[in-house]
Design an enzyme around this catalytic site. Structure first.
Site, PDB file in Angstrom:
ATOM      1  CE  LYS A 292      -3.796  -2.554   2.085  1.00 55.83           C
ATOM      2  NZ  LYS A 292      -4.599  -2.915   3.255  1.00 55.83           N
TER       3      LYS A 292
ATOM      4  CD  GLN B  67      -3.594  -4.610   6.236  1.00 50.46           C
ATOM      5  OE1 GLN B  67      -3.657  -3.565   5.610  1.00 50.46           O
ATOM      6  NE2 GLN B  67      -4.014  -5.748   5.734  1.00 50.46           N
TER       7      GLN B  67
ATOM      8  CG  ASP C 200      -9.826  -0.673   4.558  1.00 54.67           C
ATOM      9  OD1 ASP C 200      -9.393  -1.118   3.484  1.00 54.67           O
ATOM     10  OD2 ASP C 200      -9.173  -0.670   5.618  1.00 54.67           O
TER      11      ASP C 200
HETATM   12  N1  GUN Z   1      -6.894  -7.207   5.908  1.00 60.82           N
HETATM   13  C1  GUN Z   1      -7.205  -7.982   4.858  1.00 60.82           C
HETATM   14  N2  GUN Z   1      -7.784  -7.255   3.882  1.00 60.82           N
HETATM   15  C2  GUN Z   1      -7.848  -5.994   4.341  1.00 60.82           C
HETATM   16  C3  GUN Z   1      -8.338  -4.783   3.782  1.00 60.82           C
HETATM   17  O1  GUN Z   1      -8.846  -4.715   2.673  1.00 60.82           O
HETATM   18  N3  GUN Z   1      -8.206  -3.686   4.584  1.00 60.82           N
HETATM   19  C4  GUN Z   1      -7.667  -3.722   5.805  1.00 60.82           C
HETATM   20  N4  GUN Z   1      -7.605  -2.601   6.515  1.00 60.82           N
HETATM   21  N5  GUN Z   1      -7.214  -4.834   6.365  1.00 60.82           N
HETATM   22  C5  GUN Z   1      -7.288  -5.956   5.616  1.00 60.82           C
END
Ligand code: GUN
Length: 282
Positions: free
Chosen positions: A51, A95, A118
């Site tokens: 990211k 996350q 998200d």
């Molecule tokens: N963990 C697994 N997929 C995601 C996601 O799309 N966003 C976040 N914040 N954590 C994750």
């Protein structure tokens, strides 16, 4: 049969976003993403690094907050509150999964819906449900982009989603429904699963089990979207679909890696740009 090149479509999407970020900068609008990671889960570390790399590539300002595994709720919520108030931070992402002693729901609820890139906050989930959304859930939005790029129109098609998670299965089903698909959601308690999956013109697998979808479960000529990321004992990544055998039977298929995965990050970047624009009344 065509193997859908998620890496190429992601690169194209990110290039469009890079130009958009540049245009915003010229108007004096900066785009910023704050990424919070708690503890040292190795998979989460890889996702967070990817990211950050995507932000760099697009000219999006990013900040990482790597908190120790024993962080308490007070500190985490305090950080989120501070980030909510900062005008240089357009998007905030924590996350998941969080260490077990932390309350994931409270953390999601604490992120301002305007910065919830998200699209996990109940306000944004509700907006998705009624079809009035600012932020699209990243993985399902990435799948929709792949379908659009390949000219696969869900309208009137039988779409079967295997998996009902809040992150993928449920929002995926909603996005397909908004595009006038006939959607069936299957899960671990579904009876006669393969009878249902064999009806699918578009089959989305979001199960989390390697080689779960086998060729006998697939309709001839279907489009197969594999959202699974599973690590085999030999360290190799694979999806939920038995790729080698299913690819002989379908019209389109996404590989793992290099299919839906790269799109998720591109859509996160798109949400971050959307957040910056909205916050500047654009
Ligand atoms: N963990 C697994 N997929 C995601 C996601 O799309 N966003 C976040 N914040 N954590 C994750």
């Amino acid at each position: 049969m065509k193997i859908i090149d998620g890496k190429a479509i992601s690169a194209k999407t990110k290039e469009e976003l890079r130009l958009e970020v540049l245009g915003l900068k010229e108007k004096g609008i900066s785009v910023g993403l704050a990424v919070i990671i708690v503890g040292d889960d190795p998979a989460s570390r890889v996702y967070v690094n990817n990211k950050k790399k995507a932000c760099e590539l697009l000219g999006i300002y990013s900040e990482e907050y790597a908190l120790p595994a024993d962080t308490n709720m007070e500190n985490l919520l305090g950080l989120i509150e501070e980030l909510n108030g900062r005008s240089d931070i357009s998007g905030i992402l924590c996350q998941l999964p969080l260490p077990r002693h932390l309350d994931e729901k409270a953390v999601i609820n604490a992120i301002s819906p305007e910065k919830d890139v998200d699209a996990f906050h109940p306000v944004n989930v509700g907006k998705i449900m009624i079809g009035d959304f600012d932020f699209l859930p990243c993985t399902p939005a990435g799948v929709m982009r792949l379908l659009d790029e390949e000219g696969i129109d869900p309208e009137g098609k039988n779409c079967v989603v295997i998996g009902r998670s809040n992150v993928v299965g449920k929002p995926m089903s909603m996005l397909l429904l908004h595009r006038n698909a006939t959607v069936t959601i299957c899960h671990s308690k579904t009876k006669n699963l393969s009878e249902i999956t064999k009806q699918a013109d578009i089959l989305v697998a979001a199960v989390g089990r390697a080689n779960f979808v086998t060729a006998d479960m697939v309709k001839e000529g279907a489009a197969i979207i594999d959202v699974g990321i599973n690590r085999l004992e030999n360290g190799k990544l694979c999806g939920d679909v038995d790729f080698e055998n299913v690819k002989e039977k379908c019209s389109f298929i996404t590989p793992v890696p290099g299919g839906a995965g790269p799109m998720t990050i591109a859509m996160l970047m798109a949400n971050t740009v959307t957040a910056a624009k909205k916050q500047n009344n654009l």
